[in-house]
Design a protein around this motif. Structure first.
Motif, mmCIF file in Angstrom:
data_model
loop_
_atom_site.group_PDB
_atom_site.id
_atom_site.type_symbol
_atom_site.label_atom_id
_atom_site.label_comp_id
_atom_site.label_asym_id
_atom_site.label_seq_id
_atom_site.Cartn_x
_atom_site.Cartn_y
_atom_site.Cartn_z
ATOM 1 N N ALA A 249 -4.004 -50.100 50.086
ATOM 2 C CA ALA A 249 -3.394 -51.063 49.176
ATOM 3 C C ALA A 249 -4.243 -51.092 47.901
ATOM 4 O O ALA A 249 -5.366 -50.587 47.879
ATOM 5 C CB ALA A 249 -3.348 -52.451 49.820
ATOM 6 N N HIS B 84 1.138 -52.737 48.006
ATOM 7 C CA HIS B 84 1.034 -51.570 48.878
ATOM 8 C C HIS B 84 2.414 -51.014 49.188
ATOM 9 O O HIS B 84 3.433 -51.680 48.991
ATOM 10 C CB HIS B 84 0.283 -51.934 50.169
ATOM 11 C CG HIS B 84 0.979 -52.937 51.027
ATOM 12 N ND1 HIS B 84 1.478 -52.636 52.270
ATOM 13 C CD2 HIS B 84 1.278 -54.246 50.815
ATOM 14 C CE1 HIS B 84 2.034 -53.719 52.801
ATOM 15 N NE2 HIS B 84 1.923 -54.705 51.935
ATOM 16 N N CYS C 206 1.020 -44.072 51.478
ATOM 17 C CA CYS C 206 0.463 -45.217 50.767
ATOM 18 C C CYS C 206 -0.837 -44.874 50.033
ATOM 19 O O CYS C 206 -1.134 -45.485 49.009
ATOM 20 C CB CYS C 206 0.278 -46.407 51.693
ATOM 21 S SG CYS C 206 -0.864 -46.111 53.028
ATOM 22 N N VAL D 106 -1.357 -45.554 45.936
ATOM 23 C CA VAL D 106 -2.399 -46.335 45.260
ATOM 24 C C VAL D 106 -3.306 -45.469 44.387
ATOM 25 O O VAL D 106 -3.772 -45.930 43.346
ATOM 26 C CB VAL D 106 -3.234 -47.199 46.238
ATOM 27 C CG1 VAL D 106 -2.347 -48.227 46.930
ATOM 28 C CG2 VAL D 106 -4.005 -46.377 47.237
#
Length: 156
Positions: free
Chosen positions: A45, A55, A133, A137
């Protein structure tokens, strides 16, 4: 990111000595990458301030913190969410891990935060190997979608 991996040390300690990683005994700053250690996988995240992270959360019927969440590697869609850090972590260990600062210059905090906030609520393609993810990020922080996760997912 929902990725499963074998760990080389007890408790998955193999990734913990990466450059730029910190144990979370300090308050994250806006724009920091947060690595969350769930059982069998890491989720990433980006901290946006005031206790919140943004996220990429794979869409599925799997509770985030259950062992069945490793099945979400089968998902092809994910939603960008803004949630409280403590809710995303849900009792798991986490750390600040700006692991690519030595390789890429972080974008300005204002750009990171505004880009992240623009994406909240959007559904995006998800693939554990190249659109996960961590890619999400790192693209926000560095303008480069990168992941140091293993390239072949497998179950322990």
């Amino acid at each position: 990111m929902i990725t499963t991996r074998k760990s080389s040390g007890p408790g998955g300690e193999d990734r913990q000595m990466q450059a730029g990683a910190k144990q979370c005994n300090e308050e994250p700053k806006p724009g920091d990458l947060i690595e969350i250690f769930h059982l069998g996988y890491e989720h990433w995240a980006i901290y946006v301030g005031d206790g919140y992270v943004i996220h990429l959360d794979p869409i599925g019927d799997f509770p985030r913190n259950s062992s069945s969440s490793v099945l979400s590697v089968l998902n092809s869609r994910a939603e960008v969410k803004r949630e409280r850090l403590e809710d995303v972590v849900a009792g798991c260990r986490y750390r600040i891990n700006n692991h690519l600062d030595h390789k890429y210059k972080p974008q300005s905090v204002d750009k990171i935060i505004s880009s992240a906030k623009e994406k909240v609520g959007q559904q995006m393609p998800y693939n554990v190997l190249n659109k996960n993810c961590e890619h999400f990020v790192t693209d926000l922080r560095y303008g480069q979608p990168r992941s140091l996760q293993p390239q072949t997912p497998f179950l322990d």
